[in-house]
Scaffold this motif. Structure first.
Motif, PDB file in Angstrom:
ATOM      1  N   TRP A   1      -7.442  22.573  -1.566  1.00 51.38           N
ATOM      2  CA  TRP A   1      -8.756  21.343  -2.071  1.00 51.38           C
ATOM      3  C   TRP A   1      -8.153  20.193  -2.500  1.00 51.38           C
ATOM      4  CZ3 TRP A   1      -9.600  19.541  -7.142  1.00 51.38           C
ATOM      5  CH2 TRP A   1     -10.966  18.822  -7.165  1.00 51.38           C
ATOM      6  N   TYR A   2      -7.127  20.044  -3.432  1.00 49.41           N
ATOM      7  CA  TYR A   2      -6.290  19.079  -3.879  1.00 49.41           C
ATOM      8  C   TYR A   2      -5.554  18.330  -2.472  1.00 49.41           C
ATOM      9  CZ  TYR A   2      -2.798  16.098  -5.926  1.00 49.41           C
ATOM     10  OH  TYR A   2      -2.145  14.904  -6.160  1.00 49.41           O
ATOM     11  N   LEU A   3      -4.967  18.847  -1.628  1.00 50.23           N
ATOM     12  CA  LEU A   3      -4.325  18.157  -0.628  1.00 50.23           C
ATOM     13  C   LEU A   3      -5.455  17.630   0.256  1.00 50.23           C
ATOM     14  CD1 LEU A   3      -1.879  20.816   0.683  1.00 50.23           C
ATOM     15  CD2 LEU A   3      -1.529  18.841  -0.812  1.00 50.23           C
ATOM     16  N   HIS A   4      -6.603  18.151   0.609  1.00 51.29           N
ATOM     17  CA  HIS A   4      -7.625  17.688   1.233  1.00 51.29           C
ATOM     18  C   HIS A   4      -8.362  16.275   0.567  1.00 51.29           C
ATOM     19  CE1 HIS A   4     -11.110  17.258   4.048  1.00 51.29           C
ATOM     20  NE2 HIS A   4     -11.867  17.225   3.117  1.00 51.29           N
ATOM     21  N   LYS A   5      -8.518  16.429  -0.631  1.00 50.94           N
ATOM     22  CA  LYS A   5      -8.907  15.336  -1.388  1.00 50.94           C
ATOM     23  C   LYS A   5      -7.977  14.162  -1.341  1.00 50.94           C
ATOM     24  CE  LYS A   5      -9.584  14.713  -6.165  1.00 50.94           C
ATOM     25  NZ  LYS A   5      -9.870  15.298  -7.453  1.00 50.94           N
TER      26      LYS A   5
ATOM     27  N   GLY B   1      -6.385   8.743   1.088  1.00 51.13           N
ATOM     28  CA  GLY B   1      -5.372   7.976   1.745  1.00 51.13           C
ATOM     29  C   GLY B   1      -3.893   7.859   1.398  1.00 51.13           C
ATOM     30  N   VAL B   2      -3.802   8.929   0.549  1.00 56.69           N
ATOM     31  CA  VAL B   2      -2.278   9.193  -0.126  1.00 56.69           C
ATOM     32  C   VAL B   2      -1.316   9.372   1.209  1.00 56.69           C
ATOM     33  CG1 VAL B   2      -1.066  10.235  -1.696  1.00 56.69           C
ATOM     34  CG2 VAL B   2      -3.480   9.677  -2.226  1.00 56.69           C
ATOM     35  N   LYS B   3      -0.274   8.767   1.262  1.00 57.45           N
ATOM     36  CA  LYS B   3       0.315   9.116   2.141  1.00 57.45           C
ATOM     37  C   LYS B   3       1.517   9.930   1.860  1.00 57.45           C
ATOM     38  CE  LYS B   3       0.212   4.653   4.738  1.00 57.45           C
ATOM     39  NZ  LYS B   3      -1.294   4.896   5.021  1.00 57.45           N
ATOM     40  N   CYS B   4       1.892  10.043   0.634  1.00 57.10           N
ATOM     41  CA  CYS B   4       3.039  10.996   0.293  1.00 57.10           C
ATOM     42  C   CYS B   4       2.687  11.758  -0.954  1.00 57.10           C
ATOM     43  CB  CYS B   4       4.292  10.305  -0.051  1.00 57.10           C
ATOM     44  SG  CYS B   4       4.950   9.070   1.116  1.00 57.10           S
ATOM     45  N   ILE B   5       1.807  12.665  -1.057  1.00 56.40           N
ATOM     46  CA  ILE B   5       1.322  13.587  -1.757  1.00 56.40           C
ATOM     47  C   ILE B   5       2.550  14.195  -2.802  1.00 56.40           C
ATOM     48  CG2 ILE B   5      -0.293  15.525  -2.397  1.00 56.40           C
ATOM     49  CD1 ILE B   5      -1.746  15.023   0.367  1.00 56.40           C
ATOM     50  N   GLY B   6       2.422  14.094  -4.103  1.00 54.58           N
ATOM     51  CA  GLY B   6       3.392  14.580  -4.781  1.00 54.58           C
ATOM     52  C   GLY B   6       4.428  13.333  -5.450  1.00 54.58           C
ATOM     53  N   CYS B   7       4.342  12.221  -4.611  1.00 52.03           N
ATOM     54  CA  CYS B   7       4.930  11.136  -4.930  1.00 52.03           C
ATOM     55  C   CYS B   7       4.368  10.551  -6.186  1.00 52.03           C
ATOM     56  CB  CYS B   7       5.176  10.195  -3.718  1.00 52.03           C
ATOM     57  SG  CYS B   7       6.097   8.737  -4.037  1.00 52.03           S
ATOM     58  N   PRO B   8       5.005   9.995  -7.347  1.00 51.93           N
ATOM     59  CA  PRO B   8       4.497   9.352  -8.236  1.00 51.93           C
ATOM     60  C   PRO B   8       3.641   8.091  -7.687  1.00 51.93           C
ATOM     61  CG  PRO B   8       6.772   9.552  -8.671  1.00 51.93           C
ATOM     62  CD  PRO B   8       6.344   9.932  -7.417  1.00 51.93           C
TER      63      PRO B   8
ATOM     64  N   SER C   1       3.978   3.443   1.306  1.00 56.15           N
ATOM     65  CA  SER C   1       3.839   2.947   2.804  1.00 56.15           C
ATOM     66  C   SER C   1       4.142   4.131   3.901  1.00 56.15           C
ATOM     67  CB  SER C   1       4.685   1.900   3.247  1.00 56.15           C
ATOM     68  OG  SER C   1       5.980   2.231   3.350  1.00 56.15           O
ATOM     69  N   GLY C   2       4.472   5.343   3.294  1.00 58.88           N
ATOM     70  CA  GLY C   2       4.788   6.555   4.123  1.00 58.88           C
ATOM     71  C   GLY C   2       6.245   6.705   4.368  1.00 58.88           C
TER      72      GLY C   2
ATOM     73  N   ASN D   1       9.825  13.516  -1.548  1.00 66.46           N
ATOM     74  CA  ASN D   1       8.369  14.436  -0.589  1.00 66.46           C
ATOM     75  C   ASN D   1       8.252  13.599   0.721  1.00 66.46           C
ATOM     76  OD1 ASN D   1       8.194  16.467  -2.634  1.00 66.46           O
ATOM     77  ND2 ASN D   1       7.159  15.049  -3.988  1.00 66.46           N
ATOM     78  N   CYS D   2       8.856  12.145   0.651  1.00 65.86           N
ATOM     79  CA  CYS D   2       8.477  11.450   1.662  1.00 65.86           C
ATOM     80  C   CYS D   2       9.556  11.311   2.872  1.00 65.86           C
ATOM     81  CB  CYS D   2       8.142   9.951   1.210  1.00 65.86           C
ATOM     82  SG  CYS D   2       7.045   9.825  -0.288  1.00 65.86           S
ATOM     83  N   LYS D   3       9.063  11.073   4.034  1.00 63.35           N
ATOM     84  CA  LYS D   3      10.250  11.148   5.286  1.00 63.35           C
ATOM     85  C   LYS D   3       9.630   9.920   5.921  1.00 63.35           C
ATOM     86  CE  LYS D   3      10.997  15.577   5.142  1.00 63.35           C
ATOM     87  NZ  LYS D   3      12.116  16.473   4.920  1.00 63.35           N
TER      88      LYS D   3
END
Length: 57
Positions: free
Chosen positions: A21-25, A30-37, A43-44, A55-57
């Motif tokens: 649910w959290y990831l879907h929300k 429009g959050v590109k890097c979930i877990g990133c502060p 920008s991804g 957490n981002c690549k």
């Protein structure tokens, strides 16, 4: 199965459901890097958090 097994299974399912649910929300926002502060501004490629979050690549 014992009653405690059902309880443990229910807790695991509840936790997994909350994560999904959290990831879907977050993705809908429009959050590109979930877990990133700075995920909402990221920008991804972690330009917003200087790549420190891992957490981002």
């Amino acid at each position: 199965m014992k009653p405690i097994d059902y309880l443990i299974l229910a807790v695991i399912v509840l936790i997994l459901g909350a994560v999904i649910w959290y990831l879907h929300k977050a993705k809908k926002k429009g959050v590109k890097c979930i877990g990133c502060p700075d995920g909402a501004k990221c920008s991804g490629n972690c330009a917003g958090c200087s790549g420190q979050c891992g957490n981002c690549k």
